[in-house]
Scaffold this motif. Sequence first.
Motif, PDB file in Angstrom:
ATOM      1  N   PRO A 123      -4.749 -15.408  16.712  1.00 47.82           N
ATOM      2  CA  PRO A 123      -6.133 -14.987  16.469  1.00 47.82           C
ATOM      3  C   PRO A 123      -6.348 -14.386  15.083  1.00 47.82           C
ATOM      4  N   LYS A 124      -5.406 -13.542  14.642  1.00 42.43           N
ATOM      5  CA  LYS A 124      -5.582 -12.903  13.335  1.00 42.43           C
ATOM      6  C   LYS A 124      -4.235 -12.432  12.810  1.00 42.43           C
ATOM      7  N   ILE A 125      -3.907 -12.854  11.599  1.00 40.05           N
ATOM      8  CA  ILE A 125      -2.719 -12.343  10.930  1.00 40.05           C
ATOM      9  C   ILE A 125      -3.105 -11.903   9.524  1.00 40.05           C
ATOM     10  N   VAL A 126      -2.671 -10.716   9.169  1.00 39.72           N
ATOM     11  CA  VAL A 126      -2.977 -10.126   7.872  1.00 39.72           C
ATOM     12  C   VAL A 126      -1.716 -10.165   7.012  1.00 39.72           C
ATOM     13  N   PHE A 127      -1.693 -11.073   6.053  1.00 40.41           N
ATOM     14  CA  PHE A 127      -0.614 -11.075   5.079  1.00 40.41           C
ATOM     15  C   PHE A 127      -1.022 -10.154   3.938  1.00 40.41           C
ATOM     16  N   PHE A 128      -0.150  -9.235   3.572  1.00 37.31           N
ATOM     17  CA  PHE A 128      -0.510  -8.321   2.485  1.00 37.31           C
ATOM     18  C   PHE A 128       0.725  -7.856   1.741  1.00 37.31           C
ATOM     19  N   ASP A 129       0.494  -7.386   0.531  1.00 36.05           N
ATOM     20  CA  ASP A 129       1.567  -6.859  -0.294  1.00 36.05           C
ATOM     21  C   ASP A 129       1.006  -5.740  -1.156  1.00 36.05           C
ATOM     22  N   CYS A 130       1.766  -4.656  -1.257  1.00 35.30           N
ATOM     23  CA  CYS A 130       1.345  -3.495  -2.040  1.00 35.30           C
ATOM     24  C   CYS A 130       2.222  -3.350  -3.287  1.00 35.30           C
ATOM     25  N   GLU A 131       1.608  -2.993  -4.382  1.00 38.18           N
ATOM     26  CA  GLU A 131       2.340  -2.492  -5.534  1.00 38.18           C
ATOM     27  C   GLU A 131       2.072  -0.990  -5.588  1.00 38.18           C
ATOM     28  N   THR A 132       3.104  -0.209  -5.822  1.00 30.98           N
ATOM     29  CA  THR A 132       3.008   1.241  -5.678  1.00 30.98           C
ATOM     30  C   THR A 132       3.559   1.962  -6.906  1.00 30.98           C
ATOM     31  N   THR A 133       3.258   3.257  -6.988  1.00 31.41           N
ATOM     32  CA  THR A 133       3.736   4.062  -8.114  1.00 31.41           C
ATOM     33  C   THR A 133       5.199   4.447  -7.966  1.00 31.41           C
ATOM     34  N   GLY A 134       5.754   4.261  -6.776  1.00 21.44           N
ATOM     35  CA  GLY A 134       7.135   4.624  -6.500  1.00 21.44           C
ATOM     36  C   GLY A 134       7.517   4.155  -5.118  1.00 21.44           C
ATOM     37  N   LEU A 135       8.573   4.711  -4.584  1.00 25.19           N
ATOM     38  CA  LEU A 135       9.114   4.226  -3.319  1.00 25.19           C
ATOM     39  C   LEU A 135       8.822   5.111  -2.118  1.00 25.19           C
ATOM     40  N   ALA A 136       8.322   6.329  -2.325  1.00 23.89           N
ATOM     41  CA  ALA A 136       8.232   7.294  -1.228  1.00 23.89           C
ATOM     42  C   ALA A 136       6.815   7.833  -1.053  1.00 23.89           C
ATOM     43  N   PRO A 137       6.051   7.267  -0.115  1.00 20.14           N
ATOM     44  CA  PRO A 137       4.691   7.776   0.105  1.00 20.14           C
ATOM     45  C   PRO A 137       4.669   9.225   0.585  1.00 20.14           C
ATOM     46  N   ASP A 138       5.715   9.646   1.296  1.00 23.15           N
ATOM     47  CA  ASP A 138       5.765  11.022   1.782  1.00 23.15           C
ATOM     48  C   ASP A 138       6.002  12.021   0.651  1.00 23.15           C
ATOM     49  N   LYS A 139       6.308  11.515  -0.546  1.00 22.36           N
ATOM     50  CA  LYS A 139       6.466  12.383  -1.712  1.00 22.36           C
ATOM     51  C   LYS A 139       5.322  12.205  -2.707  1.00 22.36           C
ATOM     52  N   GLY A 140       4.240  11.599  -2.219  1.00 18.52           N
ATOM     53  CA  GLY A 140       3.036  11.498  -3.031  1.00 18.52           C
ATOM     54  C   GLY A 140       2.836  10.223  -3.805  1.00 18.52           C
ATOM     55  N   GLU A 141       3.746   9.256  -3.649  1.00 18.83           N
ATOM     56  CA  GLU A 141       3.543   7.978  -4.340  1.00 18.83           C
ATOM     57  C   GLU A 141       2.359   7.249  -3.714  1.00 18.83           C
ATOM     58  N   ARG A 142       1.678   6.431  -4.511  1.00 19.41           N
ATOM     59  CA  ARG A 142       0.412   5.832  -4.078  1.00 19.41           C
ATOM     60  C   ARG A 142       0.420   4.317  -4.240  1.00 19.41           C
ATOM     61  N   ILE A 143      -0.466   3.687  -3.497  1.00 20.89           N
ATOM     62  CA  ILE A 143      -0.717   2.254  -3.665  1.00 20.89           C
ATOM     63  C   ILE A 143      -1.653   2.074  -4.855  1.00 20.89           C
ATOM     64  N   ILE A 144      -1.301   1.165  -5.759  1.00 14.40           N
ATOM     65  CA  ILE A 144      -2.170   0.901  -6.902  1.00 14.40           C
ATOM     66  C   ILE A 144      -2.685  -0.542  -6.920  1.00 14.40           C
ATOM     67  N   GLU A 145      -2.085  -1.414  -6.130  1.00 13.20           N
ATOM     68  CA  GLU A 145      -2.591  -2.783  -6.019  1.00 13.20           C
ATOM     69  C   GLU A 145      -2.308  -3.288  -4.609  1.00 13.20           C
ATOM     70  N   LEU A 146      -3.295  -3.961  -4.047  1.00 14.01           N
ATOM     71  CA  LEU A 146      -3.170  -4.504  -2.697  1.00 14.01           C
ATOM     72  C   LEU A 146      -3.723  -5.916  -2.682  1.00 14.01           C
ATOM     73  N   ALA A 147      -2.889  -6.866  -2.275  1.00 11.17           N
ATOM     74  CA  ALA A 147      -3.338  -8.249  -2.091  1.00 11.17           C
ATOM     75  C   ALA A 147      -3.439  -8.521  -0.598  1.00 11.17           C
ATOM     76  N   LEU A 148      -4.522  -9.166  -0.189  1.00 17.86           N
ATOM     77  CA  LEU A 148      -4.783  -9.447   1.221  1.00 17.86           C
ATOM     78  C   LEU A 148      -5.127 -10.919   1.404  1.00 17.86           C
TER      79      LEU A 148
END
Length: 222
Positions: free
Chosen positions: A22-47
């Motif tokens: 019914p629905k599949i979401v292919f996506f990929d993130c480019e981020t400022t680093g490797l650890a979101p729990d340490k404050g790194e953020r998503i800066i690019e998202l392809a959907l």
Amino acid sequence: MTKPILSKNAIECAKILFKDVPKIVFFDCETTGLAPDKGERIIELALSVFEKGELTLNTVMRFNPEGRENSEGAKRVNKIEDAELLNEPTFKSKAAELRAIFTDDAMYGGYNVGFDLKFMKYEFENAGQKPLPPLTDLAVIDPYKLWENICPKKTLSDAYKVFVGGTLDKAHTANADILATVEILFNMLKKFGVENDSKTIAAICGGQAPSSSTKESAAGPI
């Protein structure tokens, strides 16, 4: 927001692979680093969203990381300069729109997509949106996990060379990565004789396949 160009081959692969999903979401993130729990953020998202094999959404978004600098290590990979993000919207400003796409009953696809889902979970929570379910409760299609269960660990570029042929251009740009993932998956399943069935693939990847009731509830438009 820009609209990426999906290769004809990627679209045809998706039509065959996911005609009954019914629905599949292919996506990929480019981020400022490797650890979101340490404050790194998503800066690019392809959907790229497919419903019963048909492409219904295809876009790339960039985000202002609100003061978080793109680390030198990340910059060497994603080639994104901090100055390029200054006039982009924040993730928070797009969070409600994106959470409506990232539904709990959708299937998710990507190369090592657990990394990307972890970042999305943190970003949604930071934006005050409903958290995504745990990874173990989501239906996941991941060629990295599929290959990991059959062969030693390899990079996306390695997988592309083996299963598609040639060199992956623009590796670690979000759009190129999701296009490659679909093509790799299609050829990987053929090579290893894995049944072209979403439940079978999700089980191998360690995720949960959607139930019949989930399929019915996900059948509507995004």
